[in-house]
Design a protein around this motif. Structure first.
Motif, PDB file in Angstrom:
ATOM      1  N   ALA A   1       0.824  -1.207   0.000  1.00 44.12           N
ATOM      2  CA  ALA A   1       0.000   0.000   0.000  1.00 44.12           C
ATOM      3  C   ALA A   1       0.858   1.257   0.000  1.00 44.12           C
ATOM      4  CB  ALA A   1      -0.925  -0.009   1.212  1.00 44.12           C
ATOM      5  N   GLN A   2       2.083   1.164   0.540  1.00 41.33           N
ATOM      6  CA  GLN A   2       2.914   2.376   0.623  1.00 41.33           C
ATOM      7  C   GLN A   2       3.254   2.908  -0.771  1.00 41.33           C
ATOM      8  OE1 GLN A   2       6.147  -0.116   2.342  1.00 41.33           O
ATOM      9  NE2 GLN A   2       7.468   1.440   1.435  1.00 41.33           N
ATOM     10  N   TYR A   3       3.299   2.007  -1.779  1.00 39.91           N
ATOM     11  CA  TYR A   3       3.596   2.474  -3.132  1.00 39.91           C
ATOM     12  C   TYR A   3       2.414   3.227  -3.728  1.00 39.91           C
ATOM     13  CZ  TYR A   3       7.988   0.004  -3.128  1.00 39.91           C
ATOM     14  OH  TYR A   3       9.254  -0.387  -2.831  1.00 39.91           O
ATOM     15  N   ILE A   4       1.216   2.765  -3.382  1.00 43.98           N
ATOM     16  CA  ILE A   4       0.033   3.502  -3.850  1.00 43.98           C
ATOM     17  C   ILE A   4       0.024   4.880  -3.187  1.00 43.98           C
ATOM     18  CG2 ILE A   4      -2.461   3.456  -4.121  1.00 43.98           C
ATOM     19  CD1 ILE A   4      -2.374   0.459  -3.816  1.00 43.98           C
ATOM     20  N   ASP A   5       0.397   4.883  -1.900  1.00 44.39           N
ATOM     21  CA  ASP A   5       0.479   6.148  -1.171  1.00 44.39           C
ATOM     22  C   ASP A   5       1.482   7.089  -1.837  1.00 44.39           C
ATOM     23  OD1 ASP A   5      -1.062   6.993   0.843  1.00 44.39           O
ATOM     24  OD2 ASP A   5       0.382   6.588   2.450  1.00 44.39           O
ATOM     25  N   LEU A   6       2.622   6.523  -2.228  1.00 39.46           N
ATOM     26  CA  LEU A   6       3.626   7.327  -2.924  1.00 39.46           C
ATOM     27  C   LEU A   6       3.059   7.829  -4.250  1.00 39.46           C
ATOM     28  CD1 LEU A   6       6.490   8.410  -3.144  1.00 39.46           C
ATOM     29  CD2 LEU A   6       7.191   6.219  -4.113  1.00 39.46           C
ATOM     30  N   GLY A   7       2.302   6.957  -4.923  1.00 41.51           N
ATOM     31  CA  GLY A   7       1.659   7.360  -6.174  1.00 41.51           C
ATOM     32  C   GLY A   7       0.728   8.541  -5.959  1.00 41.51           C
ATOM     33  N   VAL A   8      -0.023   8.506  -4.853  1.00 41.99           N
ATOM     34  CA  VAL A   8      -0.934   9.614  -4.535  1.00 41.99           C
ATOM     35  C   VAL A   8      -0.136  10.897  -4.357  1.00 41.99           C
ATOM     36  CG1 VAL A   8      -2.512  10.512  -2.786  1.00 41.99           C
ATOM     37  CG2 VAL A   8      -2.697   8.142  -3.513  1.00 41.99           C
ATOM     38  N   LEU A   9       0.971  10.791  -3.639  1.00 38.25           N
ATOM     39  CA  LEU A   9       1.807  11.970  -3.385  1.00 38.25           C
ATOM     40  C   LEU A   9       2.360  12.528  -4.702  1.00 38.25           C
ATOM     41  CD1 LEU A   9       2.923  13.578  -0.976  1.00 38.25           C
ATOM     42  CD2 LEU A   9       5.001  12.219  -1.155  1.00 38.25           C
ATOM     43  N   ILE A  10       2.894  11.628  -5.537  1.00 40.56           N
ATOM     44  CA  ILE A  10       3.466  12.088  -6.808  1.00 40.56           C
ATOM     45  C   ILE A  10       2.386  12.726  -7.669  1.00 40.56           C
ATOM     46  CG2 ILE A  10       4.504  11.303  -8.977  1.00 40.56           C
ATOM     47  CD1 ILE A  10       6.094   9.267  -7.391  1.00 40.56           C
ATOM     48  N   LEU A  11       1.204  12.103  -7.710  1.00 38.07           N
ATOM     49  CA  LEU A  11       0.124  12.656  -8.535  1.00 38.07           C
ATOM     50  C   LEU A  11      -0.311  14.031  -8.035  1.00 38.07           C
ATOM     51  CD1 LEU A  11      -2.033   9.512  -9.271  1.00 38.07           C
ATOM     52  CD2 LEU A  11      -1.021  11.035 -10.955  1.00 38.07           C
ATOM     53  N   THR A  12      -0.285  14.205  -6.689  1.00 36.58           N
ATOM     54  CA  THR A  12      -0.626  15.517  -6.157  1.00 36.58           C
ATOM     55  C   THR A  12       0.334  16.572  -6.706  1.00 36.58           C
ATOM     56  OG1 THR A  12      -1.296  14.400  -4.131  1.00 36.58           O
ATOM     57  CG2 THR A  12      -1.103  16.795  -4.039  1.00 36.58           C
ATOM     58  N   TYR A  13       1.617  16.224  -6.718  1.00 30.98           N
ATOM     59  CA  TYR A  13       2.599  17.191  -7.209  1.00 30.98           C
ATOM     60  C   TYR A  13       2.520  17.349  -8.727  1.00 30.98           C
ATOM     61  CZ  TYR A  13       4.648  18.136  -2.740  1.00 30.98           C
ATOM     62  OH  TYR A  13       4.826  18.561  -1.461  1.00 30.98           O
ATOM     63  N   ILE A  14       2.162  16.270  -9.432  1.00 30.96           N
ATOM     64  CA  ILE A  14       1.972  16.409 -10.880  1.00 30.96           C
ATOM     65  C   ILE A  14       0.847  17.410 -11.137  1.00 30.96           C
ATOM     66  CG2 ILE A  14       1.142  15.221 -12.951  1.00 30.96           C
ATOM     67  CD1 ILE A  14       2.636  12.749 -12.034  1.00 30.96           C
ATOM     68  N   MET A  15      -0.222  17.273 -10.353  1.00 33.97           N
ATOM     69  CA  MET A  15      -1.345  18.187 -10.540  1.00 33.97           C
ATOM     70  C   MET A  15      -0.936  19.616 -10.218  1.00 33.97           C
ATOM     71  SD  MET A  15      -5.154  18.030  -9.148  1.00 33.97           S
ATOM     72  CE  MET A  15      -6.210  19.435  -9.389  1.00 33.97           C
ATOM     73  N   LEU A  16      -0.216  19.796  -9.097  1.00 30.92           N
ATOM     74  CA  LEU A  16       0.269  21.134  -8.754  1.00 30.92           C
ATOM     75  C   LEU A  16       1.181  21.667  -9.851  1.00 30.92           C
ATOM     76  CD1 LEU A  16       1.035  20.708  -4.949  1.00 30.92           C
ATOM     77  CD2 LEU A  16      -0.656  22.238  -5.950  1.00 30.92           C
ATOM     78  N   GLY A  17       2.048  20.780 -10.366  1.00 33.07           N
ATOM     79  CA  GLY A  17       2.960  21.190 -11.442  1.00 33.07           C
ATOM     80  C   GLY A  17       2.185  21.626 -12.673  1.00 33.07           C
ATOM     81  N   TRP A  18       1.170  20.863 -13.040  1.00 33.88           N
ATOM     82  CA  TRP A  18       0.379  21.222 -14.218  1.00 33.88           C
ATOM     83  C   TRP A  18      -0.368  22.527 -13.994  1.00 33.88           C
ATOM     84  CZ3 TRP A  18      -1.679  15.608 -15.474  1.00 33.88           C
ATOM     85  CH2 TRP A  18      -0.753  14.977 -16.295  1.00 33.88           C
ATOM     86  N   GLY A  19      -0.840  22.725 -12.757  1.00 31.93           N
ATOM     87  CA  GLY A  19      -1.531  23.979 -12.451  1.00 31.93           C
ATOM     88  C   GLY A  19      -0.586  25.162 -12.539  1.00 31.93           C
ATOM     89  N   LEU A  20       0.583  25.018 -11.928  1.00 28.64           N
ATOM     90  CA  LEU A  20       1.551  26.123 -11.953  1.00 28.64           C
ATOM     91  C   LEU A  20       2.086  26.339 -13.366  1.00 28.64           C
ATOM     92  CD1 LEU A  20       3.115  28.206 -10.293  1.00 28.64           C
ATOM     93  CD2 LEU A  20       4.898  26.520  -9.946  1.00 28.64           C
ATOM     94  N   ASN A  21       2.111  25.263 -14.142  1.00 30.51           N
ATOM     95  CA  ASN A  21       2.601  25.356 -15.515  1.00 30.51           C
ATOM     96  C   ASN A  21       1.788  26.354 -16.338  1.00 30.51           C
ATOM     97  OD1 ASN A  21       4.197  24.600 -17.739  1.00 30.51           O
ATOM     98  ND2 ASN A  21       2.549  23.271 -18.461  1.00 30.51           N
ATOM     99  N   ILE A  22       0.501  26.468 -16.027  1.00 32.58           N
ATOM    100  CA  ILE A  22      -0.333  27.438 -16.756  1.00 32.58           C
ATOM    101  C   ILE A  22       0.222  28.838 -16.527  1.00 32.58           C
ATOM    102  CG2 ILE A  22      -2.621  28.495 -16.839  1.00 32.58           C
ATOM    103  CD1 ILE A  22      -3.762  25.731 -16.194  1.00 32.58           C
TER     104      ILE A  22
END
Lengths: 425, 239
Positions: free
Chosen positions: A106-127
């Motif tokens: 489960a910790q890898y899914i948790d890491l996936g959640v964390l990375i996806l959060t930052y991907i989303m933040l990155g995409w938002g800031l990218n605008i």
């Protein structure tokens, strides 16, 4: 023979600088004796070792530069290029299936959640940064606004995650406009300083407005998201996910659910960005990044173009913040420091400002690598820092720096403008 | 002939510094009018003032009889004024096509295809380079693109700021030829700001001479070309 001498000289001078720099750090050691007095010891062996290492590394680097098989590497790169267009779909399929992999802790899914959060933040800031070219150092402010909007609405009005998600986005967008107005005339360094201050102001207000936000203690018991009203608990009671489907409750279910929420949110961010890039508004953002005066001369409403960039970028930050609050169930001002803004900005820059796929790769590196290196304890950040420096030397404009026109009749061109701007055309 | 654009005693300031002193000029429908002057005379300022940045501090600017002195640049652009700014300023990382699309933003793409055909006829080079990034074009091609981009909004008045800047004589000839062709065939009104007085006055119907923010001379192109003070100041290398 003079070639070898040249390399030797060069490596020698680099080693000399290493000696000067390392001497105070490695060459001397402070300690204390039994009487409690400070002692100054020398560590000549360590210093010599470090300098020798630098010397050897420099010689190897020069030799590698001289004998680099450029043509072959370029041929390989050209052959791999068509494979590039399969990377994004492959990553998407992997992201969709990742939590379903059997036996994945489960910790890898948790890491996936964390990375996806930052991907989303990155995409938002990218605008804001990548497309509109407005350097924003206070993006964490909108993340915080989203998180606190949800937390406070849930606490005071008993609203759930799905009701608060759009509200958090709208509120963050309003704050984006609020920030946008005073900085309309600013660009570059000046804009960066004001946005940096804005991020700090939001954090300080949250910390000190104890009556509303709970101050440094934060807000606890933020509700979890529900699946069409079904809660995720450890007991198969009626009205819970496990109870409804008559299955055994498992923590995996909740984590996987969170994973798919953030994956969906991130994909929406990506989709909206890709759509907007092909619209007049997105094209105006990019034109604004290229040349503001030309935009004005073409009758572009520069004010509105900038404000929408701030507002839409902030909105996605707000969504991500709302998700962050529901994932942790607890938020405090400590989660919204400048470090967060810097991390997200680093993801955007490392990815090659403007590139959606680059941001995904950069987020994996920036967030995933430090987590993977956890077992290396104190050397973790050192390795991470060296890795970032090396990446920026090898790819100075980020992972994916080539900008493709959003519209084209399908004929590729020989020389990319990015190379020309680097003086390599 | 009807007056398209009229400036009535317009003054512009940069902070405390006065850049334009009660400038009055008119541009009639269908004319090519040129504004010549030395570096720092205020030529570009005059063009930017017409376009609303910086706004005129006093005086009145009317376009088709309507007061536009206090309008924002994007509102002025919607009325049918287009501008190719000094130094070309194409969007380097965007393709030629995207640059042209940016020029068409104010007209909501209604006449995009028609204007594109006009631009291709005028500058065949633009068609050849359609998918290329603007930053990879030569200086002359970039200037053509800058003019083409301004034309995409289907303007009634085209304002060009030093289109000959830094270009080879042959390319200047091409560009000035295109301006003349545009004016003759489509009746487009052009306000041309130039340092290259000789060529500009040959091309234009009328001209104004700007010195230190003041209009000192005006007249038809041929008249101005014949004046000894113009010859001395702008044509024969003197000061």
């Amino acid at each position: 023979m003079s070639r070898a001498l040249d390399v030797f000289k060069d490596a020698g001078s680099v080693a000399f600088f290493a000696l000067v720099i390392f001497a105070p750090f490695l060459g001397v050691q402070l300690g204390d004796n039994d009487a409690g007095n400070l002692t100054l010891g020398a560590r000549p062996a360590l210093l010599a070792g470090a300098v020798a290492l630098v010397f050897a590394a420099r010689v190897l680097m020069r030799l590698w530069q001289d004998h680099r098989p450029t043509s072959q590497a370029e041929k390989l790169g050209a052959r791999l290029k068509p494979a590039g267009k399969y990377i994004a779909p492959a990553l998407l399929v992997f992201a969709l299936l990742m939590p379903l992999l059997p036996g994945l802790p489960a910790q890898y899914i948790d890491l996936g959640v964390l990375i996806l959060t930052y991907i989303m933040l990155g995409w938002g800031l990218n605008i804001v940064v990548g497309l509109a070219g407005l350097l924003d150092l206070g993006y964490v402010a909108f993340y915080a606004v989203g998180a606190y909007s949800f937390a406070l609405l849930a606490q005071d009005f008993n609203l759930g995650f799905w009701q608060c998600l759009p509200l958090a986005g709208v509120l963050a967008a309003c704050w984006g406009m609020f920030l946008g107005f005073p900085v309309l005339r600013l660009r570059g360094d000046y804009l960066a300083i004001v946005t940096l201050a804005f991020g700090e102001i939001i954090r300080l207000v949250i910390t000190n407005w104890v009556a509303l936000t709970g101050g440094p203690n934060g807000i606890t018991d933020i509700p979890n998201p529900t699946l069409f009203g079904l809660r995720f608990t450890m007991f198969p009671a009626p009205g819970t996910f496990a109870g409804f489907f008559h299955i055994t409750p498992h923590p995996w279910q909740r984590i996987a659910f969170l994973y798919y929420i953030i994956l969906g949110l991130a994909l929406i961010t990506n989709w909206v960005t890709l759509r907007l890039r092909k619209q007049p508004l997105g094209r105006a953002w990019e034109a604004l990044r290229e040349d503001e005066i030309a935009c004005r001369a073409l009758g572009i409403n520069v004010r509105n173009t900038k404000l929408t960039a701030f507002a839409i970028g902030a909105m996605f930050g707000g969504f991500a913040g709302c998700f962050f609050a529901t994932r942790d169930g607890f938020i405090s001002p400590d989660s919204f420091t400048f470090m967060e803004s810097a991390t997200v900005l680093a993801i955007v820059v490392l990815g090659g400002a403007g590139s959606q796929l680059g941001i995904v790769l950069a987020a994996c590196v920036m967030i995933g690598v430090p987590q993977m290196l956890q077992s290396l304890a104190i050397y973790r950040m050192l390795i991470f820092g060296i890795a970032l420096v090396v990446i920026m030397i090898v790819r100075p404009r980020g992972f994916i720096s080539e900008r493709r026109p959003t519209i084209s009749l399908g004929k590729a061109q020989a020389i990319s403008a990015d190379l020309i701007s680097q003086g390599k055309g | 002939m009807t007056t398209l654009l009229a400036l009535d005693r317009v003054s512009t300031f940069y902070g405390p510094v006065q850049a334009l002193r009660e400038v009055s000029l008119t541009v009639e429908q269908g004319e090519i009018v040129t504004l010549i002057g030395a570096n720092g005379a205020g030529k570009s300022t005059l063009m930017m003032t017409i376009f609303g940045t910086p706004a005129a501090k006093s005086g009145r600017i009317t376009y088709q009889g309507r007061d536009i002195t206090r309008l924002a640049p994007f509102e002025i652009a919607r009325l049918g004024l287009a501008q190719s700014p000094e130094g070309r300023r194409v969007f380097p990382r965007m393709s030629v096509e995207e640059n042209l699309l940016m020029g068409a933003q104010v007209v909501k793409y209604a006449d995009y295809e028609k204007q594109l055909a006009l631009v291709f006829e005028l500058f065949p080079r633009i068609e050849e380079r359609f998918n290329q990034r603007a930053g990879t074009l030569s200086g002359g091609e970039q200037q053509m693109l800058a003019i083409a981009r301004a034309l995409m909004s289907k303007p009634k008045l085209l304002m060009l700021d030093e289109p000959s800047l830094g270009l080879a004589p042959l390319v200047i000839k091409q560009i000035f030829g295109a301006i003349r062709q545009l004016n003759r065939e489509t009746g487009l009104t052009v306000l041309l700001v130039e340092q290259n007085a000789n060529q500009a006055l040959r091309l234009a119907h009328r001209g104004y001479v700007l010195v230190n923010g003041v209009i000192t001379l005006q007249g038809s192109g041929a008249e101005l070309l014949a004046k000894p003070e113009i010859r001395a100041a702008y044509l024969e290398g003197g000061h």
